[in-house]
Write an enzyme that holds these catalytic residues in place. Structure first.
Site, mmCIF file in Angstrom:
data_model
loop_
_atom_site.group_PDB
_atom_site.id
_atom_site.type_symbol
_atom_site.label_atom_id
_atom_site.label_comp_id
_atom_site.label_asym_id
_atom_site.label_seq_id
_atom_site.Cartn_x
_atom_site.Cartn_y
_atom_site.Cartn_z
ATOM 1 N N CYS A 245 -34.733 25.545 25.824
ATOM 2 C CA CYS A 245 -33.198 25.560 26.698
ATOM 3 C C CYS A 245 -33.664 25.780 28.312
ATOM 4 O O CYS A 245 -33.994 24.827 28.820
ATOM 5 C CB CYS A 245 -32.448 26.542 25.936
ATOM 6 S SG CYS A 245 -30.608 26.184 26.539
ATOM 7 N N HIS B 75 -33.022 26.088 19.981
ATOM 8 C CA HIS B 75 -33.396 27.527 19.712
ATOM 9 C C HIS B 75 -34.058 27.782 18.609
ATOM 10 O O HIS B 75 -33.629 28.366 17.746
ATOM 11 C CB HIS B 75 -32.487 28.416 19.921
ATOM 12 C CG HIS B 75 -31.935 28.483 21.603
ATOM 13 N ND1 HIS B 75 -32.259 29.238 22.461
ATOM 14 C CD2 HIS B 75 -30.648 27.909 21.965
ATOM 15 C CE1 HIS B 75 -31.550 28.983 23.661
ATOM 16 N NE2 HIS B 75 -30.806 28.060 23.427
ATOM 17 N N GLU C 62 -36.071 30.260 18.165
ATOM 18 C CA GLU C 62 -36.115 31.770 17.949
ATOM 19 C C GLU C 62 -34.783 32.147 17.336
ATOM 20 O O GLU C 62 -34.780 33.396 16.833
ATOM 21 C CB GLU C 62 -36.295 32.467 19.135
ATOM 22 C CG GLU C 62 -35.012 32.468 20.227
ATOM 23 C CD GLU C 62 -34.777 31.328 21.003
ATOM 24 O OE1 GLU C 62 -35.227 30.148 20.654
ATOM 25 O OE2 GLU C 62 -34.043 31.411 21.855
#
Lengths: 229, 81
Positions: free
Chosen positions: A86, A194, A196
């Site tokens: 990002c 994302h 994560e």
């Protein structure tokens, strides 16, 4: 294998990245402040999402000159793994470590939802645990994720297999549905979604987990260590 | 002292979603004559020099290095005493 999670003033996905490494791999991981001038201890550098330096001027424009970024460039050149997520992706393009630029979303809306990605290149250190063309669910959360590069660069990206992920349902207007790209060597990858935030089924998807296991697997393969636990 | 004004705009070949949205808004309130609109950044600064040639060279460097992302943006500047 040792991981660094960079922290800029305004980073807000640093803890998620740290936890994803800790929970998924159990390998050592440190937060590294943007003023750091030595990354020699780390094998993989994660540049997390957020709004570094308030995203003033342009997303990632000011961060490209943070002291730590000279070290990131050095690490990239040494073949260490660098993953920008990002805002981290925006920073890596601004720093010239990845081609292209990120523009305002075509819809003018901040898009925050799950996205279906296609794994176009499963030969990078970040994607070896996926199958080629596999579809995975990874959330996005950005207002400026509209990937741009000129036609000539796009041809180069295709010729060198640098397009890592594409969107199934392009949420931001990116050129050729691009969601993530790598440098020519493949050791630096940037992506708007994302992984994560998709490292545990409790979060709605654990498809992001394999990006982290891929990193460790590739590193162990290259260093002749025991197989992944 | 010189005063510099820097304008940064999205390249003509690159879609400017902000510009398109504002153009649409203008048209929706009756300004049909707006054929195109692009949004950019305007910066003004004072420079601690009287040498125009030096100032221009430095401004160009500032634009290329930080103020504009030349992948997607154009820039121009004006200098006055």
């Amino acid at each position: 294998m040792k991981f660094a999670v960079l922290v800029f003033p305004g980073s807000n996905c640093d803890i998620d990245c740290y936890k994803a490494v800790e929970d998924t791999l159990g390998e050592p991981v440190d937060y590294v402040w943007h003023t750091a001038t030595d990354l020699s201890a780390y094998d993989c550098i994660l540049v997390p999402g957020g709004f570094s330096y308030g995203d003033y001027l342009r997303c990632g424009a000011i961060s490209q000159f943070a002291p730590v970024m000279a070290e990131v460039a050095k690490a990239a050149e040494q073949g260490k793994f660098v993953l920008g997520i990002c805002n981290g992706f925006q920073i890596l393009t601004e720093a010239g470590l990845l081609p292209g630029a990120l523009r305002r979303n075509m819809s003018m809306k901040f898009r925050c939802h799950d996205s279906v990605l296609k794994v176009v290149n499963n030969a990078t250190p970040f994607t070896v645990d996926y199958a080629k063309d596999e579809e995975i669910i990874i959330p996005i959360a950005h207002g400026e994720g509209n990937y741009y590069c000129d036609d000539e660069t796009l041809e180069q990206l295709k010729a060198n297999n640098q397009i890592v992920f594409t969107y199934s349902d392009n949420p931001n207007g990116s050129v050729d549905d691009i969601a993530g790209v790598s440098n020519i060597q493949g050791n630096v990858v940037g992506m708007m979604p994302h992984p994560e935030r998709a490292a545990n089924a409790l979060l709605g998807s654990e498809d992001g987990k394999r990006m982290f296991t891929s990193i460790l697997k590739t590193w162990r393969d290259r260093h002749g260590a025991a197989s992944i636990r | 002292m010189l005063k510099a004004t820097v304008y940064v705009t999205i390249k003509k070949s690159v879609l400017d979603p902000q510009g398109v949205a504002v153009q649409g808004a203008l048209r929706s309130v009756g300004f049909q004559e707006v054929e195109s609109l692009r949004i950019g950044k305007y910066m003004e600064m004072t420079l601690d020099t009287d040498d125009r040639a030096v100032a221009e060279e430095r401004l160009k460097e500032m634009c290329e290095k930080l103020l504009a992302n030349t992948v997607i943006e154009d820039y121009r500047y004006e200098l006055e005493d």
